[in-house]
Scaffold this active site. Structure first.
Site, PDB file in Angstrom:
ATOM      1  N   SER A 165     -34.289  26.697 -15.070  1.00 23.63           N
ATOM      2  CA  SER A 165     -33.780  27.886 -15.760  1.00 23.63           C
ATOM      3  C   SER A 165     -32.412  28.335 -15.249  1.00 23.63           C
ATOM      4  O   SER A 165     -31.540  28.710 -16.051  1.00 23.63           O
ATOM      5  CB  SER A 165     -34.789  29.039 -15.643  1.00 23.63           C
ATOM      6  OG  SER A 165     -36.053  28.642 -16.110  1.00 23.63           O
ATOM      7  N   GLU A 180     -35.195  32.889  -4.831  1.00 22.28           N
ATOM      8  CA  GLU A 180     -36.215  31.887  -4.520  1.00 22.28           C
ATOM      9  C   GLU A 180     -36.714  32.123  -3.102  1.00 22.28           C
ATOM     10  O   GLU A 180     -35.941  32.060  -2.145  1.00 22.28           O
ATOM     11  CB  GLU A 180     -35.663  30.475  -4.668  1.00 22.28           C
ATOM     12  CG  GLU A 180     -36.631  29.381  -4.262  1.00 22.28           C
ATOM     13  CD  GLU A 180     -37.993  29.510  -4.952  1.00 22.28           C
ATOM     14  OE1 GLU A 180     -39.017  29.491  -4.230  1.00 22.28           O
ATOM     15  OE2 GLU A 180     -38.018  29.648  -6.198  1.00 22.28           O
ATOM     16  N   HIS A 203     -37.746  26.943 -21.560  1.00 21.92           N
ATOM     17  CA  HIS A 203     -36.296  26.757 -21.539  1.00 21.92           C
ATOM     18  C   HIS A 203     -35.669  26.834 -22.928  1.00 21.92           C
ATOM     19  O   HIS A 203     -34.517  27.259 -23.070  1.00 21.92           O
ATOM     20  CB  HIS A 203     -35.969  25.437 -20.856  1.00 21.92           C
ATOM     21  CG  HIS A 203     -36.311  25.440 -19.405  1.00 21.92           C
ATOM     22  ND1 HIS A 203     -36.675  24.314 -18.707  1.00 21.92           N
ATOM     23  CD2 HIS A 203     -36.363  26.461 -18.501  1.00 21.92           C
ATOM     24  CE1 HIS A 203     -36.928  24.636 -17.448  1.00 21.92           C
ATOM     25  NE2 HIS A 203     -36.746  25.930 -17.304  1.00 21.92           N
ATOM     26  N   ASP A 237     -41.170  34.285 -13.669  1.00 23.68           N
ATOM     27  CA  ASP A 237     -41.822  32.974 -13.796  1.00 23.68           C
ATOM     28  C   ASP A 237     -42.418  32.588 -12.446  1.00 23.68           C
ATOM     29  O   ASP A 237     -41.927  31.685 -11.768  1.00 23.68           O
ATOM     30  CB  ASP A 237     -40.777  31.955 -14.274  1.00 23.68           C
ATOM     31  CG  ASP A 237     -41.329  30.549 -14.365  1.00 23.68           C
ATOM     32  OD1 ASP A 237     -42.556  30.400 -14.505  1.00 23.68           O
ATOM     33  OD2 ASP A 237     -40.534  29.595 -14.280  1.00 23.68           O
TER      34      ASP A 237
END
EC number: 2.1.1.266
Length: 285
Positions: free
Chosen positions: A99, A117, A18, A163
């Protein structure tokens, strides 16, 4: 797909990730032209460190907690720390941004946020957390398909964060493919890969694959919390940055020694080097 980032929110890997993201977005927003931000595995965007998941592991106690408690941290991490302070009314650390939240706070009305997601429960929470943000688009599909699905964007400048949960053995390979696809579609894209440091042999293959990618420039930054030759789990983490802003390397050369002192014992170390267009290699213990 069983991974839930709530168990690991605010750990040392999140701190590194981050801070790098906040520095990149801060550097990019110094110019007026709009930018896009694409997060392929976004999570829910905001985490309660006192909830059962984070309390069960307590990883944040050795991550964001010592950094949050450090007096007079470097000015370069002020944007990151300020976001965390704004989420916590008192000096008691409870809420931690993912994030997507960091991007939302640092980006401007002319910028575009694209979040994905796949986890069905987490995607619903993500949509709820961002339902009032008109410049945010949310997807719920396989994150590896996003670069091909949404690139190129109308914005000429873009940050792509890759990620994944690293539940499958081939996810480092998929990271390389996703970076390659992103650069193929937008050569100027700043592509960020976060990865865990566990098995060094596997990582060496990952590095070699990245060196053969189509990235014009490729910077690697790593923060090791434990020695890399043990099997204790997450020994550290790293960030691969394709097309990094030109000030980023010098900033990380300043920040990584500080983070090593705050987050690690005597076994900690950091490393920065170029995988493509090698300029310098620096390793400190």
């Amino acid at each position: 797909m069983n991974y839930r980032h709530a168990f690991h929110a605010g750990n040392h890997a999140d701190v590194l990730k981050h801070i790098v993201i906040s520095r990149i977005i801060t550097l990019l927003t110094q110019k007026d032209t709009p930018i896009a931000y694409l997060d392929t595995h976004a999570g829910i965007g905001l985490y309660d460190l006192q909830a059962s998941e984070a309390s069960r592991t307590g990883e944040w106690l050795e991550g964001i907690k010592p950094l949050f408690d450090t007096p007079n941290p470097p000015a370069l991490i002020t944007p990151y720390i300020d976001i965390i302070k704004a989420l916590n009314i008192s000096n008691t650390l409870r809420y931690y941004p993912g994030s997507p939240t960091i991007a939302k706070v640092l980006m401007r009305p002319q910028d575009h946020i694209i979040l994905n997601e796949k986890h069905p429960e987490d995607s619903l929470v993500l949509k709820k957390n961002f339902k009032h943000d008109g410049n945010t688009t949310i997807h719920c599909q396989d994150g590896w398909l996003l670069p091909k699905a949404v690139l190129p964007t109308k914005e000429k400048r873009i940050v792509v964060l890759i990620d994944p949960p690293f539940e499958q053995e081939n996810e480092l390979e998929l990271c390389v493919k996703s970076l390659t696809e992103s650069i193929k579609r937008m050569r100027q894209a700043i592509v960020i890969i976060w990865y865990p440091i566990k098995d060094q042999k596997t990582l060496n293959h990952f590095y070699n694959s990245l060196k053969q990618s189509n990235a014009p420039k490729l910077l690697k930054a790593e923060l090791m919390i434990k020695p890399t030759d043990n099997d204790l789990g997450l020994n550290g983490s790293g960030m691969i940055i394709a097309n990094p802003p030109w000030k980023l390397e010098s900033e990380l050369l300043s920040l990584l020694p500080f983070l090593t002192n705050v987050l690690t014992e005597d076994t900690g170390k950091w490393q920065i080097n170029w995988l493509i267009e090698e300029v310098s290699t620096v390793t400190k213990k």
